[in-house]
Design an enzyme around this catalytic site. Structure first.
Site: not given
Length: 486
Positions: A30, A34, A38, A65, A449
């Site tokens: 394509t 991606c 995806c 994409c 602490d």
């Protein structure tokens, strides 16, 4: 990681959110790349190539994409890049992609030559710093084009392109699509409110309620507020040209998209990359929760539920604002510290106009404090702040202005902690706490602490420090987990 191609493809098939942002997939059939999450039709393994960064995928010729939107992927955490120099460079490129900062300036801030930076950056990410910066700008522009109705010229300027023509040419070259064509393909209609809303991704799970609770308890009247499941604050930043910019922002949660929504006033467009970078730091969006939990899960052997997967380290938006509040909070309650800080804001903060009730000022800058006439205790004393605290705040302002202490991704946080402790009035607890909140230091531990001691009673401070050795390098997250149990 990229050597294990079958494992990466399996993660891609599974849409495993733990890998989101840790690699990208180029699909030869394509021509797009991606995120591993995806939801498009699954390509064949032989058509997939894996890349460390979006920039590397784009340099290989792939386009982002439009479905999974790589610009929304969470970034890498501080332990993901070796050496640490490359990680810091990448973060600075993201934050300053709209400023026009040169590579010489960037390498100067990092304490190395531009030649060395190019060499180690390319070795780590397989792209040059300039190519990485180009992708940062393009993806920010793509985000603005998709999620806002800003004019294209304003998108180009906000993303750091010097001209509209340059932006159009580069966008078409990289994505084979014009900016206006991309906007036409966006399905959601944008409402013209004058404000800008973007999404910033994270790796789930994300403890949104716990983060809001933390910030709500430390909110400064006039500066920030938590309301209606949303965090809001005023903003004051300076552009690369030295122009002061004022505005406001709002951060919400989109759990179904594994993202936070960030809305900023239109006045903040010139510093948008800075705002987004500070939001990522404040809400710890770079965190890889699985990596943290893998080390800290041994805490649950002490007591079940002591460590929770997904716990984040609350950062800060304004370092000076945070350190002042930390100093004022010594040996008093959180609420009392907020009251004293509010008095400083009312007296020395800069009034701003916002559309959000309760947001009225920006915090005074270090320069504002240094500009006060006479001894600082003469100014802060009437506000109820004792002399030692007043002088400590003044010395911190001076150290910031003279760049003696680096609060922004220092290469060696331990060295900055030592510098902090040379300032009278700052002990180990305060220095470690400041590093944890401002420097993104993941390995601070507050063994003295009161909250940490209460969570692991009856252990002594010495015993707590020894116990914490197995929690490296995530002891800051261990501290937050312990606080969350109270």
């Amino acid at each position: 990681m990229l050597e294990n191609k079958s494992g990466l493809y399996a993660a891609f098939v599974a849409k495993d959110t733990r890998f989101d942002g840790r690699f990208f997939v180029g699909i030869s059939s394509t021509g797009i790349y991606c995120r591993p999450v995806c939801r498009a039709k699954q390509p064949k393994a032989e058509n997939c190539t894996f890349y460390h960064t979006a920039a590397e995928a784009e340099q290989a010729g792939y386009r982002p994409c439009l479905l999974c939107r790589p610009e929304l992927a969470p970034g890498s955490s501080i332990v993901d890049a070796t050496p640490n120099l490359v990680y810091r460079a990448a973060r600075m490129l993201e934050e300053n992609c709209g400023s026009g900062q040169s590579l010489d300036e960037l390498s100067g801030r990092l304490g190395c030559t531009d030649r060395h930076l190019r060499r180690v950056f390319t070795a780590e990410y397989n792209v040059t710093p300039v190519q990485y910066l180009q992708t940062c700008r393009l993806l920010l522009a793509k985000n603005l084009l998709t999620d806002t109705d800003l004019p294209v010229i304003e998108v180009a300027m906000a993303a750091g392109f010097g001209s509209l023509r340059r932006f159009n040419d580069l966008f078409k070259k990289q994505y084979n699509l014009s900016p206006t064509a991309l906007r036409k393909r966006t399905l959601e209609e944008q409402k013209n409110t004058g404000d800008v809303t973007l999404a910033l991704g994270y790796r789930p799970p994300y403890p949104w309620e716990e983060m809001l609770h933390f910030f709500a308890g430390r909110a400064i009247p006039g500066i920030d507020i938590v309301q209606d499941d949303t965090y809001m604050r005023t903003v004051h930043l300076v552009t690369s040209e030295g122009k002061h910019v004022y505005g406001w922002m709002r951060v919400g949660h989109r759990p179904h998209k594994n993202a936070l929504s960030v809305t900023v006033s239109e006045t903040l467009l010139p510093v948008l990359p800075q705002v987004l970078a500070r939001v990522r730091h404040m809400f710890d969006l770079y965190c890889d929760p699985e990596a943290v939990y893998e080390t800290l899960r041994v805490m649950n052997e002490i007591r079940p539920g002591l460590c929770v997967l997904g716990t984040r380290l609350p950062g800060c938006f304004n370092a000076f604002e945070m350190v002042v509040r930390a100093v004022l909070g010594q040996q008093i309650t959180v609420k009392a510290a907020s009251t004293l800080t509010a008095r400083i804001v009312d007296t020395y903060g800069t009034p701003v106009q916002t559309k959000i009730p309760g947001l009225t000022h920006v915090f005074p800058s270090p320069e504002d404090i240094l500009a006060l006439d006479g001894p600082i205790e003469n100014h802060f004393g009437p506000l109820g702040i004792i002399t030692t605290r007043s002088k400590t705040i003044y010395e911190l302002a001076r150290a910031i202005v003279q760049k003696e202490i680096d609060f922004e991704l220092p290469a060696r946080p331990e060295e900055e902690i030592k510098k902090l402790m040379t300032i009278r009035g700052i002990g180990s607890w305060t220095a470690q706490y400041i590093a944890m909140r401002t420097m993104e230091w993941p390995d601070a531990f507050l063994e003295t602490d009161a909250g940490v001691k209460k969570a692991l009673y009856p252990l002594t401070s010495k015993e707590l420090l020894e116990m914490s050795n197995v929690w490296h390098p995530w002891r800051s997250y261990a501290t937050i987990n312990l606080w969350n149990t109270l």
